[in-house]
Scaffold this motif. Structure first.
Motif, mmCIF file in Angstrom:
data_model
loop_
_atom_site.group_PDB
_atom_site.id
_atom_site.type_symbol
_atom_site.label_atom_id
_atom_site.label_comp_id
_atom_site.label_asym_id
_atom_site.label_seq_id
_atom_site.Cartn_x
_atom_site.Cartn_y
_atom_site.Cartn_z
ATOM 1 N N UNK A 1 -60.229 7.837 -50.853
ATOM 2 C CA UNK A 1 -60.173 8.406 -49.509
ATOM 3 C C UNK A 1 -60.107 7.322 -48.437
ATOM 4 N N UNK A 2 -60.894 6.261 -48.608
ATOM 5 C CA UNK A 2 -60.874 5.197 -47.586
ATOM 6 C C UNK A 2 -59.542 4.456 -47.594
ATOM 7 N N UNK A 3 -58.919 4.309 -48.762
ATOM 8 C CA UNK A 3 -57.598 3.673 -48.810
ATOM 9 C C UNK A 3 -56.548 4.535 -48.103
ATOM 10 N N UNK A 4 -56.660 5.864 -48.282
ATOM 11 C CA UNK A 4 -55.717 6.758 -47.608
ATOM 12 C C UNK A 4 -55.929 6.711 -46.098
ATOM 13 N N UNK A 5 -57.193 6.724 -45.656
ATOM 14 C CA UNK A 5 -57.492 6.657 -44.222
ATOM 15 C C UNK A 5 -56.988 5.351 -43.629
ATOM 16 N N UNK A 6 -57.213 4.228 -44.312
ATOM 17 C CA UNK A 6 -56.748 2.929 -43.819
ATOM 18 C C UNK A 6 -55.226 2.869 -43.795
ATOM 19 N N UNK A 7 -54.579 3.447 -44.787
ATOM 20 C CA UNK A 7 -53.103 3.446 -44.815
ATOM 21 C C UNK A 7 -52.552 4.222 -43.623
ATOM 22 N N UNK A 8 -53.123 5.386 -43.332
ATOM 23 C CA UNK A 8 -52.677 6.179 -42.178
ATOM 24 C C UNK A 8 -52.969 5.441 -40.883
ATOM 25 N N UNK A 9 -54.140 4.773 -40.808
ATOM 26 C CA UNK A 9 -54.493 4.018 -39.596
ATOM 27 C C UNK A 9 -53.498 2.891 -39.347
ATOM 28 N N UNK A 10 -53.140 2.139 -40.386
ATOM 29 C CA UNK A 10 -52.174 1.052 -40.241
ATOM 30 C C UNK A 10 -50.797 1.609 -39.870
ATOM 31 N N UNK A 11 -50.446 2.759 -40.463
ATOM 32 C CA UNK A 11 -49.168 3.400 -40.141
ATOM 33 C C UNK A 11 -49.095 3.724 -38.650
ATOM 34 N N UNK A 12 -50.170 4.317 -38.115
ATOM 35 C CA UNK A 12 -50.189 4.667 -36.695
ATOM 36 C C UNK A 12 -50.261 3.429 -35.810
ATOM 37 N N UNK A 13 -51.197 2.494 -36.145
ATOM 38 C CA UNK A 13 -51.355 1.294 -35.319
ATOM 39 C C UNK A 13 -50.073 0.459 -35.296
ATOM 40 N N UNK A 14 -49.416 0.313 -36.427
ATOM 41 C CA UNK A 14 -48.194 -0.499 -36.512
ATOM 42 C C UNK A 14 -47.058 0.094 -35.720
ATOM 43 N N UNK A 15 -46.870 1.416 -35.824
ATOM 44 C CA UNK A 15 -45.762 2.050 -35.107
ATOM 45 C C UNK A 15 -45.994 2.057 -33.604
ATOM 46 N N UNK A 16 -47.233 2.330 -33.188
ATOM 47 C CA UNK A 16 -47.519 2.329 -31.750
ATOM 48 C C UNK A 16 -47.349 0.923 -31.176
ATOM 49 N N UNK A 17 -47.844 -0.088 -31.938
ATOM 50 C CA UNK A 17 -47.686 -1.476 -31.482
ATOM 51 C C UNK A 17 -46.220 -1.851 -31.378
ATOM 52 N N UNK A 18 -45.415 -1.427 -32.346
ATOM 53 C CA UNK A 18 -43.979 -1.754 -32.325
ATOM 54 C C UNK A 18 -43.274 -1.093 -31.143
ATOM 55 N N UNK A 19 -43.690 0.145 -30.821
ATOM 56 C CA UNK A 19 -43.058 0.833 -29.682
ATOM 57 C C UNK A 19 -43.394 0.117 -28.378
ATOM 58 N N UNK A 20 -44.686 -0.267 -28.230
ATOM 59 C CA UNK A 20 -45.110 -0.927 -26.996
ATOM 60 C C UNK A 20 -44.528 -2.328 -26.863
ATOM 61 N N UNK A 21 -44.284 -3.001 -27.987
ATOM 62 C CA UNK A 21 -43.787 -4.385 -27.941
ATOM 63 C C UNK A 21 -42.376 -4.478 -28.502
ATOM 64 N N UNK A 22 -41.581 -3.445 -28.313
ATOM 65 C CA UNK A 22 -40.253 -3.414 -28.920
ATOM 66 C C UNK A 22 -39.363 -4.549 -28.424
ATOM 67 N N UNK A 23 -39.541 -4.943 -27.144
ATOM 68 C CA UNK A 23 -38.723 -6.023 -26.610
ATOM 69 C C UNK A 23 -39.026 -7.333 -27.328
ATOM 70 N N UNK A 24 -40.309 -7.609 -27.549
ATOM 71 C CA UNK A 24 -40.696 -8.848 -28.225
ATOM 72 C C UNK A 24 -40.248 -8.844 -29.681
ATOM 73 N N UNK A 25 -40.308 -7.687 -30.314
ATOM 74 C CA UNK A 25 -39.925 -7.589 -31.727
ATOM 75 C C UNK A 25 -38.435 -7.831 -31.896
ATOM 76 N N UNK A 26 -37.627 -7.233 -31.031
ATOM 77 C CA UNK A 26 -36.179 -7.320 -31.177
ATOM 78 C C UNK A 26 -35.639 -8.717 -30.884
#
Length: 596
Positions: A28-53
């Protein structure tokens, strides 16, 4: 909406399998952490899309795709039989690589990816264990060292990004990640609490089962020992009477067989010995030649019935009197000879006894007993498991010849406690050779020829002592009467405690033999009334007669007021000596009180 919530719950909260709450918590904790990283990574990428590209095309593509890779661990964990540990290593490897790559390609030592790396060790501890957590901590520290020394050469963030966006980007990413770690920790502790509760419940059930087993064994002890008391008691009574040599040999065989059965029963009933895997020895001075000869006589009828030769060869160097546990030696030899006769259809069985002086061990002897047969033999690959509990060389053996497969295990354990061992050599369809060894200490006293039992019986006398025997079993009362009257006692009988108290009101009695388990009024209630202030028999000596041989039985009986304790089957000599000992102690106490 309800259906969607149910599917989401099933995905995030896998069920407990096999009552393993800890494993379920880690999933359960691995699933929760996987979902957390999925959300944190995508939100971070959206906010910093200029720097990423602005980074290398391949690196930009990986950073954008990386959060979606964390869907893989939950999907693996949903598969039946998936390894939680392997999945945890996969998650941690992806997380470490993505965070390190993000820090290396943009932001450097003070990037969000560097902060993410701090989450790796605690997740490893929760999902795998302390050793794995320490390993990942060492890896993260190594990465931190590299980033620190390379801080001047690492690519910085794009300075065109607005500061508030940069701060918001870091805040959202770190918040989601911290929230995920917090939830994972709560889930883990919830699993630990559930596992502890389950373990406590299992322990209570085990204790209940243990108590039930103890009660069952106590009842079985009483039921088995009661008829065994009659068999051995009458055999002892016959031993004290004039008999022919052949008749005396028969009685001796009955007595030896009964004593061996009694020793096995005692081992089964003593729970502490079973759980500890040991059996305490009770050595005394014994005639070793007599032990082997009586065992030989015991199996001669069976061998003769099968048309087999059963030969006993005692080497002249074998000492006659030694200090050993005769019952345990007889138990081991009986098991080996019994198996040899049972598994031999033609030919015979040879028992050869040798002795080697051991000058360095108290002048004792190392005894070697080899039992060789011409039986069915045992295949080499099955010899290793021969001494395992309940093991048979072949499943068909149990059906054809019978037996539990426990005898060799017990015999080997006993032989090792006696300083020896049991080994085996065997060839299929040719035969087997079992070698039983043990150390025999020298006899503590010098012994002449064994006295005639009729003469030996006159050594312990209790002439004129009035004994009240209280037992609900007529056979037990008869055995006690024979023992006591041969020793010169005057015997009165009672079937239960109530009758015993009535006898005491009218007759003079010197000592009482009181059975514990009786109808109408049992021995415990009888002794309590006897020791009360209302009866004149308060000071009467009482010896408990009981078939309860469980650990602690004697202490419980002494605590309620018994002066002595005899376990059934009762030994004739021990009964008389116990009466003499208790009476002598009472008289000595009375004299001490008078002189005071």
């Amino acid at each position: 909406m309800t259906l969607l919530f149910r599917h989401l719950k099933n995905f995030m909260w896998p069920p407990v399998e096999g009552d393993d709450h800890l494993s379920a918590a880690r999933k359960r904790l691995l699933i929760i952490m996987s979902v957390s990283v999925l959300l944190a990574g995508n939100i971070s990428n959206v906010l910093a899309i200029e720097d990423v590209l602005k980074r290398n095309t391949a690196i930009s593509t990986f950073i954008l795709i990386a959060p979606f890779l964390f869907v893989i661990p939950p999907l693996i964990l949903r598969r039946k039989g998936a390894s939680t540990t392997a999945t945890a290593h996969l998650f941690l490897t992806l997380f470490t690589f993505a965070s390190a790559l993000s820090a290396y390609t943009g932001g450097g030592f003070f990037s969000l990816g560097t902060f993410y790396l701090a989450a790796v060790p605690p997740i490893a501890v929760l999902a795998i264990g302390l050793r794995a957590g320490l390993s990942y901590l060492a890896g993260v520290c190594l990465l931190y060292g590299c980033f620190y020394f390379l801080r001047d050469s690492l690519a910085p963030y794009d300075n065109n990004i607005q500061p508030e966006v940069f701060l918001y980007w870091n805040f959202v990413g770190l918040s989601i990640l911290v929230l995920g770690i917090t939830l994972s920790t709560l889930v883990y502790h919830y699993g630990m609490a559930a596992a502890t509760s389950s373990l406590s419940q299992s322990r209570q059930e085990a204790h209940s089962g243990s108590r039930a087993k103890t009660e069952f064994l106590a009842n079985m002890s009483h039921e088995i020992r009661t008829p065994l008391n009659g068999v051995l008691g009458m055999a002892q009574a016959l031993q004290s009477r004039p008999l022919g040599s052949e008749e005396r040999s028969m009685v001796d065989t009955i007595q030896d067989s009964g004593n061996t059965l009694l020793a096995i029963l005692n081992d089964v009933l003593d729970l502490s010995k079973i759980e500890a895997g040991r059996t305490l020895l009770s050595p005394s001075d014994e005639n070793l030649h007599t032990i082997f000869q009586r065992t030989h006589e015991l199996f001669m009828p069976l061998a003769r019935e099968k048309g087999l030769k059963l030969v006993l060869k005692l080497h002249p160097d074998v000492p006659e009197w030694v200090h050993v546990d005769a019952i345990r030696i007889r138990q081991c030899i009986s098991n080996l000879v019994s198996n040899a006769v049972k598994f031999t259809e033609k030919g015979g069985v040879s028992v050869k006894v040798l002795a080697k002086p051991m000058k360095g061990r108290g002048q004792g002897h190392f005894i070697t007993v080899s039992v060789t047969d011409t039986g069915i033999g045992i295949e080499e690959e099955k010899l290793a498991g021969l001494f395992q509990a309940f093991a048979q060389a072949d499943a068909s053996i149990s059906r054809r010849y019978g037996g539990t497969g426990l005898g060799l295990t017990v015999a080997r354990n006993l032989s090792q406690q006696m300083g020896g061992d049991i080994t085996v050599e065997s060839t299929p369809r040719v035969g087997s050779r079992f070698v039983f060894t043990f150390f025999a200490e020298p006899a503590e006293q010098k012994h002449a020829a064994e006295p005639d039992p009729t003469v030996a019986a006159t050594r312990d006398r209790i002439d004129g002592v009035r004994v009240l025997v209280v037992d609900d079993q007529a056979v037990n009362r008869k055995v006690a009467r024979i023992f006591l009257e041969e020793a010169g006692a005057i015997v009165t009988e009672a079937e239960n405690g109530r009758e015993a108290l009535e006898v005491l009101e009218t007759d003079h009695v010197d000592i009482m033999l009181l059975d514990v388990h009786m109808p109408v009024m049992d021995g415990i209630e009888t002794i309590k009334r006897l020791r009360s202030d209302t009866l004149s028999g308060k000071a009467m000596p009482v010896i408990a007669l009981t078939a309860d041989a469980m650990s602690g039985a004697a202490n419980r009986l002494f605590a309620v007021g018994m002066d002595g304790y005899l376990s059934k089957p009762v030994d004739r000599v021990e009964m008389v000596r116990s009466i003499r000992r208790v009476l002598s102690t009472r008289r000595a106490s009375a004299k001490t009180r008078k002189s005071a």
